[in-house]
Design a protein around this motif. Structure first.
Motif, PDB file in Angstrom:
ATOM      1  N   LEU A  38      39.481  -6.925  52.688  1.00 51.66           N
ATOM      2  CA  LEU A  38      39.217  -6.136  51.491  1.00 51.66           C
ATOM      3  C   LEU A  38      40.509  -5.480  51.019  1.00 51.66           C
ATOM      4  CD1 LEU A  38      35.864  -4.399  52.492  1.00 51.66           C
ATOM      5  CD2 LEU A  38      36.203  -6.505  51.210  1.00 51.66           C
ATOM      6  N   THR A  39      40.470  -5.011  49.791  1.00 53.72           N
ATOM      7  CA  THR A  39      41.658  -4.340  49.244  1.00 53.72           C
ATOM      8  C   THR A  39      41.448  -2.831  49.266  1.00 53.72           C
ATOM      9  OG1 THR A  39      42.165  -6.233  47.890  1.00 53.72           O
ATOM     10  CG2 THR A  39      43.145  -4.151  47.211  1.00 53.72           C
ATOM     11  N   PHE A  40      42.373  -2.178  49.914  1.00 46.39           N
ATOM     12  CA  PHE A  40      42.312  -0.732  50.131  1.00 46.39           C
ATOM     13  C   PHE A  40      43.345  -0.071  49.227  1.00 46.39           C
ATOM     14  CE2 PHE A  40      43.699   3.074  52.412  1.00 46.39           C
ATOM     15  CZ  PHE A  40      42.535   3.598  52.967  1.00 46.39           C
ATOM     16  N   PHE A  41      42.893   0.840  48.400  1.00 46.70           N
ATOM     17  CA  PHE A  41      43.787   1.492  47.432  1.00 46.70           C
ATOM     18  C   PHE A  41      44.081   2.920  47.910  1.00 46.70           C
ATOM     19  CE2 PHE A  41      43.861   3.153  42.743  1.00 46.70           C
ATOM     20  CZ  PHE A  41      45.228   3.385  42.848  1.00 46.70           C
ATOM     21  N   ASP A  42      45.297   3.110  48.416  1.00 48.07           N
ATOM     22  CA  ASP A  42      45.724   4.449  48.850  1.00 48.07           C
ATOM     23  C   ASP A  42      46.362   5.112  47.627  1.00 48.07           C
ATOM     24  OD1 ASP A  42      46.647   6.687  50.114  1.00 48.07           O
ATOM     25  OD2 ASP A  42      47.833   5.649  51.637  1.00 48.07           O
ATOM     26  N   ALA A  43      45.555   5.908  46.926  1.00 50.00           N
ATOM     27  CA  ALA A  43      45.951   6.362  45.585  1.00 50.00           C
ATOM     28  C   ALA A  43      46.937   7.524  45.593  1.00 50.00           C
ATOM     29  CB  ALA A  43      44.701   6.744  44.796  1.00 50.00           C
ATOM     30  N   ASN A  59      44.210  -5.701  52.570  1.00 50.02           N
ATOM     31  CA  ASN A  59      45.232  -5.788  51.527  1.00 50.02           C
ATOM     32  C   ASN A  59      45.420  -4.379  50.984  1.00 50.02           C
ATOM     33  OD1 ASN A  59      45.491  -8.601  51.658  1.00 50.02           O
ATOM     34  ND2 ASN A  59      43.677  -8.858  50.358  1.00 50.02           N
ATOM     35  N   LEU A  60      46.646  -4.091  50.585  1.00 48.72           N
ATOM     36  CA  LEU A  60      46.907  -2.707  50.187  1.00 48.72           C
ATOM     37  C   LEU A  60      47.381  -2.595  48.739  1.00 48.72           C
ATOM     38  CD1 LEU A  60      48.880  -1.397  53.298  1.00 48.72           C
ATOM     39  CD2 LEU A  60      46.655  -0.576  52.525  1.00 48.72           C
ATOM     40  N   ILE A  61      46.913  -1.529  48.088  1.00 47.03           N
ATOM     41  CA  ILE A  61      47.529  -1.088  46.835  1.00 47.03           C
ATOM     42  C   ILE A  61      47.917   0.360  47.105  1.00 47.03           C
ATOM     43  CG2 ILE A  61      47.227  -0.687  44.372  1.00 47.03           C
ATOM     44  CD1 ILE A  61      45.070  -2.862  44.410  1.00 47.03           C
ATOM     45  N   VAL A  62      49.187   0.651  46.888  1.00 46.80           N
ATOM     46  CA  VAL A  62      49.699   1.949  47.305  1.00 46.80           C
ATOM     47  C   VAL A  62      50.299   2.643  46.089  1.00 46.80           C
ATOM     48  CG1 VAL A  62      51.411   3.045  48.789  1.00 46.80           C
ATOM     49  CG2 VAL A  62      50.162   1.042  49.608  1.00 46.80           C
ATOM     50  N   ASN A  63      49.908   3.901  45.907  1.00 44.43           N
ATOM     51  CA  ASN A  63      50.404   4.622  44.720  1.00 44.43           C
ATOM     52  C   ASN A  63      50.715   6.074  45.050  1.00 44.43           C
ATOM     53  OD1 ASN A  63      50.686   5.186  41.766  1.00 44.43           O
ATOM     54  ND2 ASN A  63      48.936   6.527  42.198  1.00 44.43           N
ATOM     55  N   ASP A  64      51.670   6.608  44.358  1.00 46.79           N
ATOM     56  CA  ASP A  64      51.880   8.057  44.328  1.00 46.79           C
ATOM     57  C   ASP A  64      52.613   8.350  43.035  1.00 46.79           C
ATOM     58  OD1 ASP A  64      51.865  10.383  46.775  1.00 46.79           O
ATOM     59  OD2 ASP A  64      53.068  10.831  44.993  1.00 46.79           O
ATOM     60  N   CYS A 216      40.027  -2.986  43.242  1.00 48.94           N
ATOM     61  CA  CYS A 216      40.098  -2.747  44.690  1.00 48.94           C
ATOM     62  C   CYS A 216      38.687  -2.638  45.247  1.00 48.94           C
ATOM     63  CB  CYS A 216      40.886  -1.471  44.964  1.00 48.94           C
ATOM     64  SG  CYS A 216      40.165  -0.025  44.174  1.00 48.94           S
ATOM     65  N   ASP A 217      38.584  -2.692  46.581  1.00 53.49           N
ATOM     66  CA  ASP A 217      37.267  -2.564  47.210  1.00 53.49           C
ATOM     67  C   ASP A 217      37.037  -1.160  47.751  1.00 53.49           C
ATOM     68  OD1 ASP A 217      36.557  -5.451  47.086  1.00 53.49           O
ATOM     69  OD2 ASP A 217      38.358  -5.624  48.332  1.00 53.49           O
ATOM     70  N   ILE A 218      38.119  -0.611  48.316  1.00 56.79           N
ATOM     71  CA  ILE A 218      37.981   0.718  48.928  1.00 56.79           C
ATOM     72  C   ILE A 218      39.010   1.632  48.271  1.00 56.79           C
ATOM     73  CG2 ILE A 218      38.052   2.028  51.091  1.00 56.79           C
ATOM     74  CD1 ILE A 218      37.948  -0.844  52.478  1.00 56.79           C
ATOM     75  N   LEU A 219      38.526   2.734  47.759  1.00 55.21           N
ATOM     76  CA  LEU A 219      39.462   3.709  47.181  1.00 55.21           C
ATOM     77  C   LEU A 219      39.622   4.835  48.190  1.00 55.21           C
ATOM     78  CD1 LEU A 219      41.040   5.015  44.783  1.00 55.21           C
ATOM     79  CD2 LEU A 219      38.879   6.075  44.104  1.00 55.21           C
ATOM     80  N   TYR A 220      40.868   5.109  48.551  1.00 53.76           N
ATOM     81  CA  TYR A 220      41.110   6.236  49.462  1.00 53.76           C
ATOM     82  C   TYR A 220      41.818   7.339  48.695  1.00 53.76           C
ATOM     83  CZ  TYR A 220      43.074   9.179  53.067  1.00 53.76           C
ATOM     84  OH  TYR A 220      43.423  10.280  53.816  1.00 53.76           O
ATOM     85  N   LEU A 221      41.226   8.523  48.708  1.00 52.18           N
ATOM     86  CA  LEU A 221      41.793   9.647  47.954  1.00 52.18           C
ATOM     87  C   LEU A 221      42.196  10.758  48.906  1.00 52.18           C
ATOM     88  CD1 LEU A 221      39.048   9.926  45.174  1.00 52.18           C
ATOM     89  CD2 LEU A 221      41.340   8.935  44.919  1.00 52.18           C
ATOM     90  N   ASP A 222      43.429  11.160  48.781  1.00 54.43           N
ATOM     91  CA  ASP A 222      43.913  12.283  49.581  1.00 54.43           C
ATOM     92  C   ASP A 222      44.789  13.165  48.682  1.00 54.43           C
ATOM     93  OD1 ASP A 222      44.645  13.957  51.622  1.00 54.43           O
ATOM     94  OD2 ASP A 222      46.204  12.630  52.403  1.00 54.43           O
ATOM     95  N   PRO A 223      44.160  13.833  47.718  1.00 51.27           N
ATOM     96  CA  PRO A 223      44.954  14.572  46.727  1.00 51.27           C
ATOM     97  C   PRO A 223      45.467  15.897  47.273  1.00 51.27           C
ATOM     98  CG  PRO A 223      42.630  14.892  46.317  1.00 51.27           C
ATOM     99  CD  PRO A 223      42.716  13.951  47.485  1.00 51.27           C
ATOM    100  N   PRO A 224      46.427  16.503  46.575  1.00 49.18           N
ATOM    101  CA  PRO A 224      46.817  17.866  46.932  1.00 49.18           C
ATOM    102  C   PRO A 224      45.580  18.762  46.821  1.00 49.18           C
ATOM    103  CG  PRO A 224      48.241  16.972  45.205  1.00 49.18           C
ATOM    104  CD  PRO A 224      47.122  16.017  45.371  1.00 49.18           C
ATOM    105  N   TYR A 225      45.545  19.828  47.582  1.00 44.68           N
ATOM    106  CA  TYR A 225      44.359  20.690  47.515  1.00 44.68           C
ATOM    107  C   TYR A 225      44.706  22.161  47.342  1.00 44.68           C
ATOM    108  CZ  TYR A 225      45.431  21.336  52.459  1.00 44.68           C
ATOM    109  OH  TYR A 225      46.071  21.603  53.637  1.00 44.68           O
ATOM    110  N   THR A 226      45.978  22.477  47.174  1.00 44.06           N
ATOM    111  CA  THR A 226      46.365  23.866  46.911  1.00 44.06           C
ATOM    112  C   THR A 226      47.274  23.888  45.692  1.00 44.06           C
ATOM    113  OG1 THR A 226      48.411  23.748  48.150  1.00 44.06           O
ATOM    114  CG2 THR A 226      46.452  24.351  49.395  1.00 44.06           C
ATOM    115  N   ILE A 286      34.227   4.535  48.616  1.00 43.19           N
ATOM    116  CA  ILE A 286      35.179   5.632  48.399  1.00 43.19           C
ATOM    117  C   ILE A 286      35.319   6.421  49.694  1.00 43.19           C
ATOM    118  CG2 ILE A 286      35.565   7.811  47.147  1.00 43.19           C
ATOM    119  CD1 ILE A 286      33.928   6.489  44.839  1.00 43.19           C
ATOM    120  N   ILE A 287      36.569   6.657  50.061  1.00 38.87           N
ATOM    121  CA  ILE A 287      36.830   7.539  51.198  1.00 38.87           C
ATOM    122  C   ILE A 287      37.688   8.674  50.667  1.00 38.87           C
ATOM    123  CG2 ILE A 287      37.884   7.745  53.483  1.00 38.87           C
ATOM    124  CD1 ILE A 287      37.357   4.843  53.917  1.00 38.87           C
TER     125      ILE A 287
END
Ligand SMILES: C[S@@+](CC[C@H](N)C(=O)[O-])C[C@H]1O[C@@H](n2cnc3c(N)ncnc32)[C@H](O)[C@@H]1O
Length: 649
Positions: A38-43, A59-64, A216-226, A286-287
């Motif tokens: 699957l394609t994992f999107f580390d957003a 498979n990876l899609i990587v963004n920042d 993508c198949d899996i969206l991974y979200l780890d946004p700033p939180y402060t 979504i993770i």
């Protein structure tokens, strides 16, 4: 390297979660068509720690949005592709075997060599300039590949982290020399997982600008939180990677941070963005990683994930970081992270809810109503629109919302015409100004009196909405003078209401909707053969705040009901499809007139299944069959009277 919010420590948990859900492919399966990775999107990739831990099984899609993060992550993730064959020697050995210094940008601006700033010792700053310059030269001369370039830059970022005179981040330097900073810099390899990677794509954009186009198949979200802006905290690394001699702020020497500013570090903006990202992603799963101390509360996140995701798949795991901490950081305050998971619904199954708690609203009956709507509707008219739970959920190309109570119409329309962020800021100001609190009668009455004291033209729906949220059951009630008169209540502007408001405000702006404030019979002018009209009038057998005739707006007695029947017959004669929500029996009483009317015209009566939380027994009356045909209903003798509604009136 140390990086705020990096997920190095919980990559195991993320991997376990993916494994449990059967979303990771095992190496041996890679060639099995059914088990294609699957394609994992580390957003929000940051350091790329999460992507690195998964690179051999998805498979990876990587963004920042920050360039140095993308380069650093790229260097780590693709290290396997770097053998420096063309360069012909090991760059690490090469760098560490010489002592060359270049008096470049870092030397001049971030060390005592040319400034008052103490980010690095002069020798180390000169070494950094030399490394940076040499890497660029190799790239220009085509001696290294794009992967090798990123790998060397990532390694340079890693290397400077051991000798910087800063407190973990690079926002500012220390005023005294930390012993670490005095050590000579060693050019060392960035830490990566020693394994091959599957496909990888890189992006350097704001996720909000990118989300709709990423498959993508899996969206991974780890946004700033402060409120901490990554751009400010790591400005040095951005300048190191871009190598662009930027203008600088006087004290810290920071490059302009505006282009690196993230809306995820702002309270209400992050809420609005979260809703948009979850609704728009094409991912099936979504993770979401988030700190328990972040802007978004668990109740907001849960409400949002369950709106767009399948309720039964929703998972929330609370992870204590202490479990993973090393002995140095153990004494500190315990820190928890949430790990959320949900499988997305299909778009057609997503339901929006009005942020108004409208009496008699159909929020819990949307599935039933939609099931009985005709298919492929061009224009839907929500004739007694109220809180607009029904029209907002239709797939018609055009929706006409109509509501006779102009305060209610203005309230609903306010979510469309106001920018949602500005709306929320306004509400926050009002809540603060009047000190509105749940069950606090004094502050509530003051706000309500203030609203009622304003001339009609100055009564801002945003103000009314804010006050409504603190009123009894958040109901909308007016007296004979059209003054808002609901008493104080036990509720407040909580995060569930916030989530409803944000999602509703987004979708009401996206859809093609017209707003009307007329008697339902006047809707005739908007009706043609492709129109479907849904009518949800007050019910004669029940009383809502709006139909006792004493609230400043028209009541709903037997005459009003007869007029409705006439109007429906008129539509039927023209083969225009309608649906009426009504009640036939209530507390032992039966509406015989209604029964007779339905029978006489051969309309279809649909008994709606009992809905949890709604005591009334609702019925639907429609003049079309399963295929949308109206032919089976009795038409009146085609007389002049039924040709023109104005004559019938
Ligand atoms: C909590 S960190 C991610 C940490 C990462 N998972 C790791 O393990 O290193 C958040 C990241 O989001 C990035 N970011 C902030 N706003 C963004 C936006 N609108 N679009 C994409 N990335 C953004 C920041 O630059 C930062 O690198």
């Amino acid at each position: 390297m140390r990086f705020i919010g990096n997920k190095e420590l919980i990559t195991v948990e993320i991997k376990n979660l993916l494994e449990k859900k059967g979303l990771l492919s095992v190496q041996s399966n890679l060639f099995d068509e059914d088990k294609k990775p699957l394609t994992f999107f580390d957003a929000f990739c940051g350091t790329g720690a999460v992507a690195d831990s998964l690179k051999n099984s998805v498979n990876l899609i990587v963004n920042d949005m920050i360039k140095w993060s993308v380069i650093y992550a790229k260097g780590r993730l693709t290290s396997h592709n770097c053998n420096f064959g063309k360069l012909g020697f090991d760059p690490f050995e090469y760098f560490n075997l010489n002592n060359i210094i270049k008096k470049g940008f870092f030397y001049q601006n971030y060390s005592k060599g040319g400034s008052e700033r103490m980010y690095f010792s002069s020798e180390n700053a000169g070494r950094i300039d030399y490394f940076r310059h040499t890497i660029e030269q190799w790239k220009t001369e085509n001696l290294i590949s794009d992967y090798e370039y990123s790998y060397l830059l990532a390694s340079l970022i890693e290397s400077i982290s051991f000798v910087s005179n800063t407190a973990g981040v690079y926002g500012a330097f220390l005023k005294h020399w930390d012993p670490r900073a005095k050590k000579p810099i060693v050019f060392q390899k960035v830490v990566t997982k020693e394994s091959e990677h599957l496909n990888i794509e890189f992006y350097n954009q704001k996720i909000e600008d990118l989300i709709e186009s990423v498959e993508c198949d899996i969206l991974y979200l780890d946004p700033p939180y402060t409120q901490n802006q990554y751009g400010t905290q790591y400005h040095i690394l951005q300048t190191l990677v871009l190598d662009d001699n930027p203008s600088m702020s006087p004290v810290t020497g920071s490059r302009p941070t505006k282009p690196m500013r993230s809306d995820w570090s702002k309270d209400y903006k992050s809420h609005i963005l979260f809703d948009r990202i979850i609704s728009k992603t094409k991912a099936k799963y979504i993770i979401f990683s988030y700190s328990t101390d972040g802007f978004l509360s668990k109740s907001f996140i849960e409400a949002s994930l369950k709106r767009y995701g399948k309720q039964e798949t929703y998972k929330c795991q609370k992870i204590s970081y202490n479990k993973y901490k090393n002995f140095k950081s153990r004494g500190k305050k315990e820190h928890f992270e949430y790990l959320f998971f949900v499988e997305k619904k299909e778009e057609k199954d997503v339901k929006y809810e009005s942020p108004l708690n409208y009496i008699g609203n159909k929020a819990r009956m949307i599935d039933e109503l939609k099931y009985f709507f005709p298919k492929n509707i061009e224009t839907l008219i929500d004739g007694f629109g109220g809180g607009f739970n029904v029209g907002i959920n239709s797939n018609a190309n055009t929706v006409i919302y109509n509501e006779l109570n102009h305060f209610v119409k203005a309230l609903v329309e306010s979510f469309r015409v106001n920018d949602t962020y500005q709306y929320l800021i306004y509400m926050k100001r009002i809540i603060k100004k009047f000190n509105l609190k749940k069950q606090d009668s004094a502050s509530y009455t003051e706000a309500r009196d203030y609203y009622n004291s304003l001339p009609f033209s100055k009564r801002d729906p945003k103000l009314l909405y804010t006050i409504i949220l603190y009123g009894f059951n958040q109901q909308i009630r007016f007296n004979g003078d059209h003054g808002f008169n609901n008493p104080v209540g036990m509720r407040w502007f909580n995060d569930k209401v916030l989530e409803k408001m944000i999602s509703f405000s987004r979708i009401i702006k996206e859809k093609n909707i017209e707003f009307e404030n007329i008697d339902y019979t006047e809707l005739i002018e908007f009706i043609d053969n492709d129109t479907f009209i849904y009518l949800d009038p007050p019910y004669r057998l029940t009383t809502g705040a709006y139909n006792d005739g004493k609230r400043g707006f028209k009541g709903w007695g037997i005459d009003a009901e007869k007029r409705l029947f006439k109007f429906a017959d008129f539509l039927n004669n023209k083969s225009i499809r309608f649906m009426i929500s009504y009640i036939i029996e209530h507390k032992g009483q039966t509406n015989e007139e209604l029964k007779n009317w339905i029978k006489l015209n051969n309309y279809r009566l649909i008994n709606v299944n009992e809905v949890v939380g709604i005591q009334r027994k609702e019925i639907l009356i429609v003049n079309y069959d399963k295929n949308g045909n109206t032919a089976f209903c009795n038409k009146k003798q085609i007389s002049k009277v039924y040709k023109d509604w104005a004559v019938i009136q």
